[in-house]
Design an enzyme around this catalytic site. Sequence first.
Site, PDB file in Angstrom:
ATOM      1  N   ASP A   1       1.023  -1.018  -0.198  1.00 34.65           N
ATOM      2  CA  ASP A   1      -0.142  -0.261   0.034  1.00 34.65           C
ATOM      3  C   ASP A   1       0.767   1.429  -0.194  1.00 34.65           C
ATOM      4  OD1 ASP A   1      -2.302   1.354  -0.023  1.00 34.65           O
ATOM      5  OD2 ASP A   1      -3.435   0.609   1.689  1.00 34.65           O
TER       6      ASP A   1
ATOM      7  N   GLU B   1     -10.702   7.354   3.948  1.00 39.73           N
ATOM      8  CA  GLU B   1      -9.484   6.178   5.025  1.00 39.73           C
ATOM      9  C   GLU B   1      -9.345   6.504   6.610  1.00 39.73           C
ATOM     10  OE1 GLU B   1      -5.869   5.515   3.403  1.00 39.73           O
ATOM     11  OE2 GLU B   1      -7.365   6.123   0.790  1.00 39.73           O
TER      12      GLU B   1
HETATM   13  C1  BGC Z   1      -5.138   2.953   0.692  1.00 32.04           C
HETATM   14  C2  BGC Z   1      -5.102   1.987  -0.643  1.00 32.04           C
HETATM   15  C3  BGC Z   1      -5.470   3.051  -1.831  1.00 32.04           C
HETATM   16  C4  BGC Z   1      -3.846   3.248  -2.141  1.00 32.04           C
HETATM   17  C5  BGC Z   1      -3.936   4.077  -3.846  1.00 32.04           C
HETATM   18  C6  BGC Z   1      -3.857   3.562  -0.229  1.00 32.04           C
HETATM   19  O1  BGC Z   1      -3.805   4.864   0.603  1.00 32.04           O
HETATM   20  O2  BGC Z   1      -5.402   2.608   1.209  1.00 32.04           O
HETATM   21  O3  BGC Z   1      -6.277   1.375  -0.519  1.00 32.04           O
HETATM   22  O4  BGC Z   1      -5.697   1.104  -3.491  1.00 32.04           O
HETATM   23  O5  BGC Z   1      -4.023   4.159  -1.548  1.00 32.04           O
HETATM   24  O6  BGC Z   1      -4.574   4.985  -4.012  1.00 32.04           O
HETATM   25  C1  BGC Z   2      -3.981  10.211  -1.831  1.00 33.79           C
HETATM   26  C2  BGC Z   2      -4.545   9.163  -1.807  1.00 33.79           C
HETATM   27  C3  BGC Z   2      -3.838   7.301  -0.919  1.00 33.79           C
HETATM   28  C4  BGC Z   2      -3.688   8.672   0.845  1.00 33.79           C
HETATM   29  C5  BGC Z   2      -2.520   7.484   1.163  1.00 33.79           C
HETATM   30  C6  BGC Z   2      -3.226  10.494  -0.235  1.00 33.79           C
HETATM   31  O1  BGC Z   2      -2.457  11.583  -0.529  1.00 33.79           O
HETATM   32  O2  BGC Z   2      -4.397  10.362  -2.311  1.00 33.79           O
HETATM   33  O3  BGC Z   2      -4.198   8.131  -3.443  1.00 33.79           O
HETATM   34  O4  BGC Z   2      -4.850   6.405  -0.511  1.00 33.79           O
HETATM   35  O5  BGC Z   2      -2.631   9.573  -0.037  1.00 33.79           O
HETATM   36  O6  BGC Z   2      -2.865   8.471   2.890  1.00 33.79           O
END
Ligand code: BGC
Ligand code: BGC
Length: 600
Positions: free
Chosen positions: A297, A491
């Site tokens: 991830d 998230e």
């Molecule tokens: C998320 C994932 C996601 C990735 C790409 C991460 O922060 O936990 O679910 O696929 O970012 O955006």
């Molecule tokens: C991104 C997301 C990612 C996240 C991780 C963001 O800045 O746009 O895709 O999942 O950071 O914490």
Amino acid sequence: MQTNEKFGVNSLADSRNRVEALLEQMTLAEKVGQMTQVEKDSITPEQVSEYAIGSILSGGGGNPDPNNAETWAAMVRQYAEAALQSRLGIPIIYGVDAVHGHNNVRGAVIFPHNVGLGASRDADLVERIAYITAKAIAATGIYWDFAPAVSVPQDIRWGRSYEGYSEDTDLVIELSQAYIRGLHKQQDNGKWVLPSVKHFVGDGATSWNSTKPPAWLPGGNWQAATDNWKIDQGDAEIDEATLNDYLRPYKVAVDNGALNIMVSFSSLNGHKMHANKALITDKLKDEWGFQGFVVSDWMAIDQLDVDFYNCVVIAINAGLDMIMVPYDFKRFVGTLTDAVQKGDIPQARIDDAVRRILGVKFALGLFEDSLGNESQLAEIGSEANREVAREAVRKSAVLLKNEGQALPLAKDLDSLIISGAAQDIGAQCGGWSISWQGERGNITEGSTILEGIKAHLTNPDSVIFSEKADFESGSRAAVGVVVLSEDPYAEGQGDQGELYLSETDIALLKKTREHCDTLIAILLSGRPLVITDQLDLMDAFVAAWWPGTEGAALADNLFGTHPFTGKLAYTWYRSMDQLPLGHLKASGEDPLWEFGYGLS
Ligand code: BGC
Ligand code: BGC
């Protein structure tokens, strides 16, 4: 040993010789490049060919400007063409979080989030949604979808609860496998889309207050955001039987030919999943015979140790094949190369990772053609797509209270007041919509609940809408509809210790109540909220979840042209003391509404 013959044109078995032949020609630098995934804003197309980079991604909201399907296709094409210019011409694979439609693209159809699809209990519908999504992303050159989440959320205070179909593992399995079938379905250019089954494993089982962002990570966006992180990326303290239950969706996916797994940020009994060799290598790859590749991830390996060198060594030796870096790819490339040269990562581990990545690229047909299927661009946002989304909206809404037959509404109502988020596409879509977190307002094209209601009425002019319920004092309508809503989130930003309606919404509810005889309350949210104390104010109550761009279709339920069929895929709690689910079960108390509840 599984192959993907049943859904694709190229099987892994067929490509084995081609993989070996290619591997023999590759330098260490080229192998390391294949194992590297970079966010598009951190790399130029020229660097993709110079470093023979294996994968590019768009993070949440990683959009071109202006943002539309054509500019997406052009953006991705630049990287795909650059990869073909590298010494060996190995195609890239581009990945995106198309978690409810091609949801970053303005004008694309955004479907209900999984929490709503769970309530639909309709696997056939989920498969069709996945196929539409797969065609949309392939049209823009993307053959990898970071979905489905097979999380089994046990504590709805988690900001990612809505990404899971249900708190029940069997329902998660049924619907996620349908989603995988839809991505695997062959498109008219012979291609199909790679699912990323995520987040391996136990992401939905972490405990409240167990998130500990490592102090050594640099500031900026991530650090600021994590102030709110309380359960996302936390620790799942679970026994073996429970773990085995959460492993089931992955096992079924692997048996059905899924060729990519994304590892979870979270920990299992105090140990970071990104370091978990026993599960990633011994279980998934060796015991289950998984032939695809495992991706990390976002910056997740950086959390493993204060020293980045150790992070890389631990993660790759645990069995990670590709690293979502996503920013400083030169640091990653340099460190991984160093670790191999020093012998801290065996050459055989690198070859295994690259074999897996190349095998999947061959299986996807990317060596024949890695460009987008642009003939499908016109279908993005089409009427046919919107019709499927409308079906999904109607099937995911759950009717939880309907006293005195408040619903269905009559077409010939001559006084109807409406308040709240009835005119807010952004509030309908929730997180992972155009931007990472999502936001209120006119974020993209779609239809609103207000429009839907008006379209059903014989006399649409009889509707009075006031977002803040500022209705004329002393006025009274036969019926009021109030649209309550959570602010969008994604998230850990959505981790929330107190799951109540906002003060604003409680005031809105009371104000609207004063101006009507019968009150219908609709909730737009990523999860159940505790509404026990407000329930008496409502004659009818509908959980619409985050229905996406086609909100107007909800009115088809309200007017009874399409009866409510949705059933709760998550328990609806009476009070905060009842959370999380394990706590409620142990207490033997009744929730407000049980899992599976829903009126028709
Ligand atoms: C998320 C994932 C996601 C990735 C790409 C991460 O922060 O936990 O679910 O696929 O970012 O955006
Ligand atoms: C991104 C997301 C990612 C996240 C991780 C963001 O800045 O746009 O895709 O999942 O950071 O914490």
